[in-house]
Each structure stands twice: as C-alpha cells, then as structure tokens.
Design an enzyme around this catalytic site. Structure first.
Site, short mmCIF file in Angstrom:
data_model
loop_
_atom_site.label_atom_id
_atom_site.label_comp_id
_atom_site.label_asym_id
_atom_site.label_seq_id
_atom_site.Cartn_x
_atom_site.Cartn_y
_atom_site.Cartn_z
CD GLU A 264 5.07 6.12 -4.92
OE1 GLU A 264 4.10 5.92 -4.15
OE2 GLU A 264 5.69 5.22 -5.51
CB CYS A 301 2.22 3.21 -4.79
SG CYS A 301 3.62 2.58 -5.67
P1 NAP Z 1 6.87 3.95 6.43
O1 NAP Z 1 6.36 3.75 7.80
O2 NAP Z 1 6.58 5.25 5.80
O3 NAP Z 1 8.45 3.72 6.48
C1 NAP Z 1 9.27 3.86 5.33
C2 NAP Z 1 10.67 4.29 5.77
O4 NAP Z 1 10.61 5.63 6.26
C3 NAP Z 1 11.25 3.46 6.89
O5 NAP Z 1 12.63 3.35 6.67
C4 NAP Z 1 10.99 4.29 8.11
O6 NAP Z 1 11.98 4.09 9.08
C5 NAP Z 1 11.09 5.70 7.59
N1 NAP Z 1 10.23 6.63 8.32
C6 NAP Z 1 8.88 6.56 8.43
N2 NAP Z 1 8.41 7.59 9.16
C7 NAP Z 1 9.49 8.31 9.53
C8 NAP Z 1 9.66 9.49 10.31
N3 NAP Z 1 8.63 10.11 10.85
N4 NAP Z 1 10.91 9.95 10.50
C9 NAP Z 1 11.96 9.32 9.96
N5 NAP Z 1 11.87 8.19 9.22
C10 NAP Z 1 10.65 7.69 9.01
O7 NAP Z 1 6.33 2.85 5.45
P2 NAP Z 1 6.27 1.26 5.59
O8 NAP Z 1 7.05 0.81 6.77
O9 NAP Z 1 6.66 0.72 4.30
O10 NAP Z 1 4.74 0.91 5.78
C11 NAP Z 1 3.88 1.54 6.68
C12 NAP Z 1 2.67 2.08 5.93
O11 NAP Z 1 3.10 2.89 4.83
C13 NAP Z 1 1.78 1.03 5.25
O12 NAP Z 1 0.85 0.48 6.13
C14 NAP Z 1 1.14 1.82 4.16
O13 NAP Z 1 0.00 2.48 4.64
C15 NAP Z 1 2.16 2.84 3.76
N6 NAP Z 1 2.89 2.52 2.51
C16 NAP Z 1 2.47 3.09 1.37
C17 NAP Z 1 3.14 2.81 0.20
C18 NAP Z 1 2.70 3.43 -1.10
O14 NAP Z 1 3.30 3.11 -2.10
N7 NAP Z 1 1.73 4.26 -1.11
C19 NAP Z 1 4.23 1.96 0.18
C20 NAP Z 1 4.65 1.38 1.37
C21 NAP Z 1 3.96 1.69 2.52
P3 NAP Z 1 11.75 3.27 10.42
O15 NAP Z 1 10.74 2.22 10.13
O16 NAP Z 1 13.06 2.77 10.77
O17 NAP Z 1 11.24 4.29 11.37
#
Ligand code: NAP
Length: 527
Positions: A264, A301
């Site tokens: 998601e 979200c």
């Molecule tokens: P995220 O960067 O996507 O990380 C979520 C999880 O996925 C973390 O455990 C992260 O691990 C892992 N992950 C991310 N990219 C990866 C990759 N390329 N390979 C392997 N594992 C990966 O999300 P976030 O930390 O919650 O927030 C960052 C951004 O995500 C926000 O600024 C926002 O834009 C977006 N976000 C969107 C929603 C939504 O509901 N639409 C919700 C939350 C966040 P590690 O951190 O350990 O690498």
C-alpha cells in the site's frame, strides 16, 4: 517492562553487535536503548523457523488460532499506557491518538478471530460425484482455501500500532494460518519490542509452534530486501513509500519463484465538490476539508491531497474559508526527520511547478513540524504537468479549478489509481455524481459520499486498496476482514475418500461451515 533492544527469533531473544537508536522527532535526540540490527544469520534463523512452523500452525484447529489472536490483543492491553508513552516518544503522535490506535489494533485482532470462527473465508465448495453422467461420469470435487506460507510484514511508520508488528497485515496473515517474519520500522523499534513481547507471551500462553512469529530490525534497506528475496517467504505485506513498495515488488518478481507483494503505497484521494454542495455549504465544507487534511499532521494514506471543483461563487467562498482554516491550523510534529524533509521538498516542488500557494499554516516553532499548505491550479495547467498530482505525504493539498464537467472528468482520468475518491453533493447534484461514477470506480478502491476519506472503518465491507500506485494489487484490501484473502489460495481435492479429506470438507463437518453444493449456497451451523 524494560526495553532490551533485542531481536525476537521465534522464542529466542538475541542481540547483535550492529546497533541503531530511535530518534525522538520532536527533539532530535537519540532514545535509549540501542537496538540490534539483524544480519544474514538472524534472517536465516527466523525464516527457517517460520517455514518449520507453517504446517503445524496451519493445521491447528481454527479455535486455537482464534485464541492466539485474542491472547495477543489481551497481552497488548495488559501492557497499559507504558506502551503508548514509548510510542509517543518515538513518533511524536499524541497519546489520545495512540490510545485510539491501540483500540483499533486490538479490535482488528478480535475481528479476525471472529472471522476465523465464521468460516466464510474457507471458501468451501463441493460438486458431488455424478457416476451416471453421460457421456462421462463426474468425480467428487471439493475446494477449500489454504494459507500461502510464511509472510514478510513491513511495519509502517505512520501506524506504529495498527499497521506495525501486530497490525492489520499481521492479524490477517496469522488468521489465514501463515507464520510471520516482521521487519520492524526503524523509527519505532521500542514500540515494536513492546508489541513483539505481547505476541511472544500470547504464543506461549496458547502453545503455538515456535517460529509463528519473529521480529527483525535493521536501519537500512538491506534487511528488507533480503527478507523479500528469501525463498521461504511466500508473500509480502507492506505500507510505506512508492519507491520502497516498487523496489520490493521488483525483488519479489525477480526471484526464481516470484511471490505476491501486497504494498500500500501512494494515494492523493481526490475530492470532488459538486456545485449545489458548494452553493449550500461552502464554508462548512472548507472547515471539514482542512480538519481532514491536517489530521495527524496529514500523515494518513487517505489524506485529501487534491480537490476538484467547477469555477463559481461557491468555490470562491470555499477557498476563502479553507485559507482561513489553514492559517489557524495547529502545526504538528511529523513522524521522522526524513518524512518532514520529504514533505518540505514536496511543497517546494508544487510551487516550482506552477501551483499557486493559497494558504500556509504558521511554523509551530518545534522541530520537524509540518506547516499545512493549500495550492491552487487551473485544470489546463495540471493536465500539462500531471506529476503535480503525485503524493506529497503530509498536510498539503492542491485545489484544481475546472471550467466544465468534461474538463473535471478529464483531470480525474489523468489521476493515477487511488485508495479513495470522495464526492460532496446535494440531491440536486445527483446527475453530475452519476457521470463521475464510472471513472471513480475505475480509479479508486472506496468511493465516499458526503464525508471525508480519513477515518477508515475496520469491518467486513471496507476496501482499503485500489489500482496502482495506491497498491501493488488493486484486487485486494489491507483493512477489513477481506484482507485475509491476500494470504490464501484455493486447492481442489478430486476423488478423495472422506477420511482423507481436510476436516472441514468431510461429510460430518461440512454443514458446520458456510459452503456451496453444486453452486447452491448453504449456511453453516456456526454462521
Ligand atoms: P519507506 O521508506 O517506504 O519505509 C517503509 C519500510 O520499508 C521500512 O522498513 C524500510 O526499511 C523499508 N524499505 C523502504 N525502501 C526499501 C527498499 N528499497 N528495499 C528494502 N526495504 C525498503 O516509508 P517510511 O519510512 O514510512 O516513510 C518515507 C516516505 O514514505 C514518506 O515520506 C512518505 O512519502 C511515504 N509514506 C507513505 C505512506 C502512505 O500511506 N502512503 C505511509 C508511510 C510513508 P529501512 O528504512 O530500514 O530501509
């Protein structure tokens, strides 16, 4: 309970030399204790245990699985407010919001326990043998759904309880009969440890096989990538960024044996303000819109990131009232410094690409505070720069001024897949609403009339899903009881003697469960 910073590999707790710390987003300070990061050995141990637990766990009587889910809920509640206090420190989310999120988490676990007992999800179908059929006899055919195998669950930053270690994805996978290996979100490892302790205690209390649950932490991409690539993992559940979700989808698709990723990711949740609604209640619409936009610092979200309306006096009144409400909005601290940085960059990008800043809330004066922002743009300009309609995670929204319904429909057509789409309307807007529906049905998982997209009910009819990039697979939902379907697959048993069939398909037990005989629906005794 004193936090230890250890990993949970089945029943074992262990620490590793590579460590990281949670950061208090409101102060920027590191929180004690340090947490162990899992490496290849810990990942291997957790996946081996999950694989070994799969058959014993899925073959337990459903009553036992339900009791496990209920015990997790009870153990979380027994931790009291100390859990919420740690979560507050790690996320900056207010305690009242976290109390609500805990209630939702516990409610989800109990809802899935009830769903297990109802048995609808088993999908039982029987086509009895027709030995005298001409020109060829038909064998006895029976179908049920079985769990897919160990599931990798990624904790979400924005729901540290309801979509993290014991959140909706974990509850659905465990209910389906799948052991889970959770990759904790690095922003709230203390919360993850608290909740993991509750799950481990519940597993001991209800005598679950070891390996039904493990928690791995790590502060970088390598761990999650390796988990998805591990051949013992059979499905992935993720909530987070589009970049992260797409990266995991690629890893899963490139495995020798590809697996489904239920990610998601990204949604801007369009809201359409129809003319009679604007004419009759523009000011209250604007106030409710800003309340939805700024709820939880916009970190939902389902945040309303784009508003579409036809030009007119009603729209001007709406803009004036929305500007005033945004100006008065209280800034709130965001979940992490990274999320705050991404938000600030997203707001700058909107301005650079020609959107006009209409209103901005004041600076809260606190670290990582989100200033709400409303931008305006003409439909033609958005059609020329559709990337403006990509998600800016946080309390920012784009108001699109349209000159006609065909133009408004054209803009909706250009918007990507969404979790939700909302129509604000009066009875006199019904013909226009009807025009929108075919497009909205193609674009979104949930269509809302006269309320706001934030606030997702956990129930049987909910769909929290939608076409890409809202999710990786628009055929499913991550909220509500239908979420269990993501982790099931059908198996057909042909020509089996009764005693060899799985219990729920045997003659003596079939009538206990909802099922279909020759396509005809029968209620089960437990329905
Ligand atoms: P995220 O960067 O996507 O990380 C979520 C999880 O996925 C973390 O455990 C992260 O691990 C892992 N992950 C991310 N990219 C990866 C990759 N390329 N390979 C392997 N594992 C990966 O999300 P976030 O930390 O919650 O927030 C960052 C951004 O995500 C926000 O600024 C926002 O834009 C977006 N976000 C969107 C929603 C939504 O509901 N639409 C919700 C939350 C966040 P590690 O951190 O350990 O690498």
């Amino acid at each position: 309970m004193a936090l230890t910073g250890e990993l949970f590999i089945g029943r074992r707790r262990l620490s590793t030399p590579r460590q990281f710390q949670a950061i208090d987003p409101a102060r920027g300070s590191a929180l004690e204790p340090p947490f162990s990061a899992a490496g290849a050995a810990e990942l291997d141990a957790a996946c081996a245990l999950a694989q070994a637990a799969f058959d014993p766990y899925r073959m337990l009587p459903l009553e036992r699985r339900g009791a496990f889910l209920e015990a997790i809920a009870r153990q979380i509640l027994a931790q009291g407010d100390a859990l919420l206090e740690r979560t507050h420190l790690e996320t900056g989310l207010p305690l009242a919001r976290l109390a609500g999120e805990r209630a939702r988490t516990v409610g989800q676990l109990r809802l899935f326990a009830a769903e297990l007992r109802n048995g609808d999800w088993l999908g039982l179908r029987v086509d009895p043998a027709l030995p005298d059929r001409q020109p060829a006899p038909r064998p006895d055919l029976r179908q049920r759904k079985i769990p897919c195998g160990p599931v990798a669950v990624f904790g979400a930053s924005n729901f540290p309880l309801a979509f993290s270690v014991a959140g909706g994805d974990s509850a659905a996978a465990l209910a389906a009969g799948c052991p889970i290996v959770v990759k904790g979100h690095p922003a709230h490892p203390g919360t993850s440890e608290w909740v993991a302790s509750a799950i481990v205690a519940a597993a001991a209390e209800t005598d679950m096989p070891e390996g039904v649950f493990s928690l791995l932490n790590g502060p970088d991409n390598a761990l999650g990538a390796a988990l998805v690539a591990d051949s013992r993992i059979r499905a992935v559940a993720f909530t987070g960024s589009r970049a992260g979700g797409v990266a995991l989808m690629k890893i899963a698709a490139q495995r020798p044996e590809p697996i489904p990723v239920f990610a998601e990711m990204s949604s801007i949740n369009p809201v359409v303000l129809l003319p009679s609604a604007l004419a009759s209640r523009a000011t209250s619409l604007a106030q409710a819109f800003v309340a939805s936009l700024t709820l939880g610092a916009g970190q939902f979200c389902t945040n309303p990131g784009v508003v579409l309306a036809l030009e007119g006096d009603g729209l001007e009144t709406f803009v004036e009232a929305a500007n005033a409400a945004i100006g008065a909005a209280t800034p709130a601290v965001m979940l992490t410094e990274g999320i705050h940085r991404n938000y600030a960059a997203g707001v700058d990008r909107m301005a650079e690409h020609g959107a006009q800043l209409l209103a901005r809330s004041t600076d809260g004066g606190t670290r990582n505070c989100a200033r709400a922002a409303l931008f305006g743009i003409a439909a033609e300009a958005l059609l020329a720069h559709p990337t403006l309609a990509e998600e800016t995670f946080g309390p920012a929204s784009l108001l699109v001024r349209c000159s006609s319904m065909p133009q408004l429909l054209q803009v909706l057509e250009r918007i990507e897949g969404q979790l939700t789409a909302t129509i604000q309307m009066e009875a006199t807007d019904q013909a226009l609403a009807r025009q929108l529906l075919p497009t909205l049905e193609r674009k979104a998982g949930r269509i809302i009339v006269n309320s706001w997209p934030t606030g997702v009910e956990v129930c049987h009819a909910m769909v929290h899903g939608g076409p890409f990039p809202a999710t990786a697979d628009g055929r499913s939902t991550s909220v509500g009881t239908l979420a269990i379907e993501r982790f099931l697959r059908p198996v057909c048993y042909q020509g089996f003697p009764d005693e060899l069939l799985p219990p729920e398909l045997r003659a003596a037990e079939l009538s206990r469960w909802p099922h279909r005989i020759d396509g005809e629906r029968r209620l089960g005794r437990s329905s």
